[in-house]
Motif scaffolding. Structure first.
Motif, PDB file in Angstrom:
ATOM      1  N   PHE A 138      70.899  70.102  24.183  1.00 22.46           N
ATOM      2  CA  PHE A 138      69.864  71.118  24.338  1.00 22.46           C
ATOM      3  C   PHE A 138      68.669  70.516  25.053  1.00 22.46           C
ATOM      4  N   LEU A 139      68.363  71.028  26.252  1.00 16.72           N
ATOM      5  CA  LEU A 139      67.298  70.466  27.081  1.00 16.72           C
ATOM      6  C   LEU A 139      65.916  71.000  26.738  1.00 16.72           C
ATOM      7  N   GLY A 140      65.851  72.248  26.275  1.00 21.78           N
ATOM      8  CA  GLY A 140      64.563  72.836  25.939  1.00 21.78           C
ATOM      9  C   GLY A 140      64.519  74.311  26.279  1.00 21.78           C
ATOM     10  N   VAL A 141      63.324  74.885  26.171  1.00 25.05           N
ATOM     11  CA  VAL A 141      63.112  76.312  26.406  1.00 25.05           C
ATOM     12  C   VAL A 141      62.036  76.485  27.455  1.00 25.05           C
ATOM     13  N   TYR A 142      62.269  77.423  28.361  1.00 28.97           N
ATOM     14  CA  TYR A 142      61.280  77.791  29.362  1.00 28.97           C
ATOM     15  C   TYR A 142      61.351  79.298  29.550  1.00 28.97           C
ATOM     16  N   THR A 144      64.077  75.861  36.292  1.00 31.48           N
ATOM     17  CA  THR A 144      62.715  76.268  35.923  1.00 31.48           C
ATOM     18  C   THR A 144      61.669  76.013  37.004  1.00 31.48           C
ATOM     19  N   LYS A 145      62.005  75.179  37.985  1.00 33.49           N
ATOM     20  CA  LYS A 145      61.058  74.756  39.041  1.00 33.49           C
ATOM     21  C   LYS A 145      59.876  73.991  38.456  1.00 33.49           C
ATOM     22  N   THR A 146      60.091  73.367  37.301  1.00 32.48           N
ATOM     23  CA  THR A 146      59.081  72.517  36.671  1.00 32.48           C
ATOM     24  C   THR A 146      59.724  71.173  36.340  1.00 32.48           C
ATOM     25  N   PRO A 147      58.940  70.089  36.335  1.00 35.33           N
ATOM     26  CA  PRO A 147      59.513  68.783  35.996  1.00 35.33           C
ATOM     27  C   PRO A 147      59.867  68.694  34.510  1.00 35.33           C
ATOM     28  N   ALA A 148      60.899  67.939  34.220  1.00 34.36           N
ATOM     29  CA  ALA A 148      61.280  67.707  32.824  1.00 34.36           C
ATOM     30  C   ALA A 148      60.216  66.842  32.162  1.00 34.36           C
ATOM     31  N   LYS A 149      59.809  67.230  30.966  1.00 30.43           N
ATOM     32  CA  LYS A 149      58.780  66.486  30.248  1.00 30.43           C
ATOM     33  C   LYS A 149      59.379  65.404  29.358  1.00 30.43           C
ATOM     34  N   LYS A 150      60.646  65.585  29.007  1.00 25.98           N
ATOM     35  CA  LYS A 150      61.329  64.614  28.155  1.00 25.98           C
ATOM     36  C   LYS A 150      62.814  64.649  28.480  1.00 25.98           C
ATOM     37  N   TYR A 151      63.520  63.663  28.012  1.00 29.89           N
ATOM     38  CA  TYR A 151      64.957  63.564  28.235  1.00 29.89           C
ATOM     39  C   TYR A 151      65.638  63.448  26.885  1.00 29.89           C
ATOM     40  N   ASN A 175      61.226  82.534  20.153  1.00 28.15           N
ATOM     41  CA  ASN A 175      61.609  81.245  20.694  1.00 28.15           C
ATOM     42  C   ASN A 175      62.350  81.431  22.014  1.00 28.15           C
ATOM     43  N   TYR A 176      63.628  81.730  21.947  1.00 33.69           N
ATOM     44  CA  TYR A 176      64.371  82.029  23.166  1.00 33.69           C
ATOM     45  C   TYR A 176      65.441  83.066  22.856  1.00 33.69           C
ATOM     46  N   ASN A 177      65.683  83.958  23.812  1.00 28.62           N
ATOM     47  CA  ASN A 177      66.648  85.028  23.594  1.00 28.62           C
ATOM     48  C   ASN A 177      67.786  85.000  24.609  1.00 28.62           C
ATOM     49  N   LYS A 178      67.805  83.985  25.451  1.00 27.22           N
ATOM     50  CA  LYS A 178      68.888  83.791  26.407  1.00 27.22           C
ATOM     51  C   LYS A 178      69.192  82.306  26.430  1.00 27.22           C
ATOM     52  N   LEU A 179      70.476  81.981  26.586  1.00 24.94           N
ATOM     53  CA  LEU A 179      70.882  80.586  26.618  1.00 24.94           C
ATOM     54  C   LEU A 179      71.763  80.351  27.835  1.00 24.94           C
ATOM     55  N   GLN A 225      65.020  70.619  17.153  1.00 22.66           N
ATOM     56  CA  GLN A 225      63.859  70.468  18.029  1.00 22.66           C
ATOM     57  C   GLN A 225      62.816  71.570  17.778  1.00 22.66           C
ATOM     58  N   GLY A 226      63.115  72.487  16.850  1.00 25.71           N
ATOM     59  CA  GLY A 226      62.169  73.545  16.506  1.00 25.71           C
ATOM     60  C   GLY A 226      62.343  74.836  17.274  1.00 25.71           C
ATOM     61  N   TYR A 227      63.499  75.017  17.938  1.00 25.29           N
ATOM     62  CA  TYR A 227      63.769  76.236  18.708  1.00 25.29           C
ATOM     63  C   TYR A 227      64.875  77.034  18.029  1.00 25.29           C
ATOM     64  N   TYR A 228      64.699  78.347  18.014  1.00 30.17           N
ATOM     65  CA  TYR A 228      65.674  79.222  17.368  1.00 30.17           C
ATOM     66  C   TYR A 228      66.096  80.326  18.316  1.00 30.17           C
TER      67      TYR A 228
END
Length: 108
Positions: free
Chosen positions: A20-24, A8-15, A73-77, A63-66
């Motif tokens: 599942f790491l998150g959505v960007y 993502t070229k962004t820092p991780a906000k949480k670990y 939410n997200y359409n690619k994994l 985590q609230g992502y579908y």
């Protein structure tokens, strides 16, 4: 943190303590590592199987992502792991990309 930043070229906000790491930008990211499911066998979490895929998706939902085709939410994994037991055609049809560790981790 390295997987998240390299993608993502962004820092991780949480670990998170889940794969599942998150959505960007409508893409979900997951990291399978040995022991995530509590043991050290293939079923223990570092190999992508039906069971670990289900675990990733349920971890995301907690985590609230579908995973959805409507872009809400997200359409690619993208999933990083040791190996996959799922056919590439199955993954492609569901817009899931598997990347093998450590070979596909970008180094800057």
């Amino acid at each position: 943190a390295h997987i998240w930043f390299s993608e993502t070229k962004t820092p991780a906000k949480k670990y998170p303590q889940t794969p599942f790491l998150g959505v960007y930008d409508c893409t979900g990211y997951a990291l399978l590592y040995n022991g995530i499911l509590g043991d050290k066998t293939d079923a223990g979490g570092n190999v992508l199987t039906n069971e670990t895929l289900h675990y990733i998706l349920s971890s995301a939902e907690k985590q609230g992502y579908y995973f959805s085709n409507d872009n809400k939410n997200y359409n690619k994994l993208i999933i990083y792991g040791e190996a996959t037991r799922l056919p590439r055609s199955f993954l492609r049809a569901d817009n899931i990309q598997f990347k093998q560790l450590p070979y596909e981790v970008k180094v800057w």
